[in-house]
Design a protein around this motif. Structure first.
Motif, PDB file in Angstrom:
ATOM      1  N   LYS A  24       0.846  -1.222  -0.010  1.00 42.42           N
ATOM      2  CA  LYS A  24       0.019   0.104   0.066  1.00 42.42           C
ATOM      3  C   LYS A  24       0.757   1.440   0.017  1.00 42.42           C
ATOM      4  O   LYS A  24       0.695   2.011  -0.808  1.00 42.42           O
ATOM      5  CB  LYS A  24      -1.005  -0.019   1.343  1.00 42.42           C
ATOM      6  CG  LYS A  24      -1.809   1.497   1.377  1.00 42.42           C
ATOM      7  CD  LYS A  24      -2.583   1.418   2.532  1.00 42.42           C
ATOM      8  CE  LYS A  24      -3.260   2.782   2.572  1.00 42.42           C
ATOM      9  NZ  LYS A  24      -4.372   2.789   3.661  1.00 42.42           N
ATOM     10  N   LEU A  37      -5.233   2.892  -1.821  1.00 41.47           N
ATOM     11  CA  LEU A  37      -5.324   1.566  -1.622  1.00 41.47           C
ATOM     12  C   LEU A  37      -6.404   1.179  -0.496  1.00 41.47           C
ATOM     13  O   LEU A  37      -6.406   1.867   0.579  1.00 41.47           O
ATOM     14  CB  LEU A  37      -4.255   0.818  -1.499  1.00 41.47           C
ATOM     15  CG  LEU A  37      -3.485   0.481  -2.835  1.00 41.47           C
ATOM     16  CD1 LEU A  37      -2.952   1.355  -3.605  1.00 41.47           C
ATOM     17  CD2 LEU A  37      -2.519  -0.812  -2.668  1.00 41.47           C
ATOM     18  N   VAL A  39      -6.929  -1.495   2.025  1.00 43.22           N
ATOM     19  CA  VAL A  39      -6.149  -2.819   2.529  1.00 43.22           C
ATOM     20  C   VAL A  39      -6.994  -3.443   3.573  1.00 43.22           C
ATOM     21  O   VAL A  39      -7.232  -2.772   4.612  1.00 43.22           O
ATOM     22  CB  VAL A  39      -4.702  -2.792   2.763  1.00 43.22           C
ATOM     23  CG1 VAL A  39      -4.047  -3.885   3.329  1.00 43.22           C
ATOM     24  CG2 VAL A  39      -3.997  -1.839   1.776  1.00 43.22           C
TER      25      VAL A  39
END
Length: 57
Positions: A24, A37, A39
């Motif tokens: 990330k 991102l 995650v």
């Protein structure tokens, strides 16, 4: 009209949470903030108490 930057969803096994965090950071840095991102193990992506299914959608 503002354009929303794309969000990349990263799902992974719990044992891979460290590498997912590094991934990330690398992607967000190398793509100069043009994307973000999500995650699954990252507390910034999914905070406790939030409706996780709605956040993912």
């Amino acid at each position: 009209m503002s354009v929303q930057k794309p969000v990349i969803f990263v799902s992974h096994a719990a044992v891979d949470s460290e590498i997912a965090g590094v991934f990330k950071s690398d992607v967000e840095r190398n793509f100069l903030g043009l994307c973000s991102l999500f995650v699954s193990s990252d507390l910034d992506s999914l905070q406790g108490g939030h409706e996780w299914i709605q956040t993912i959608k």
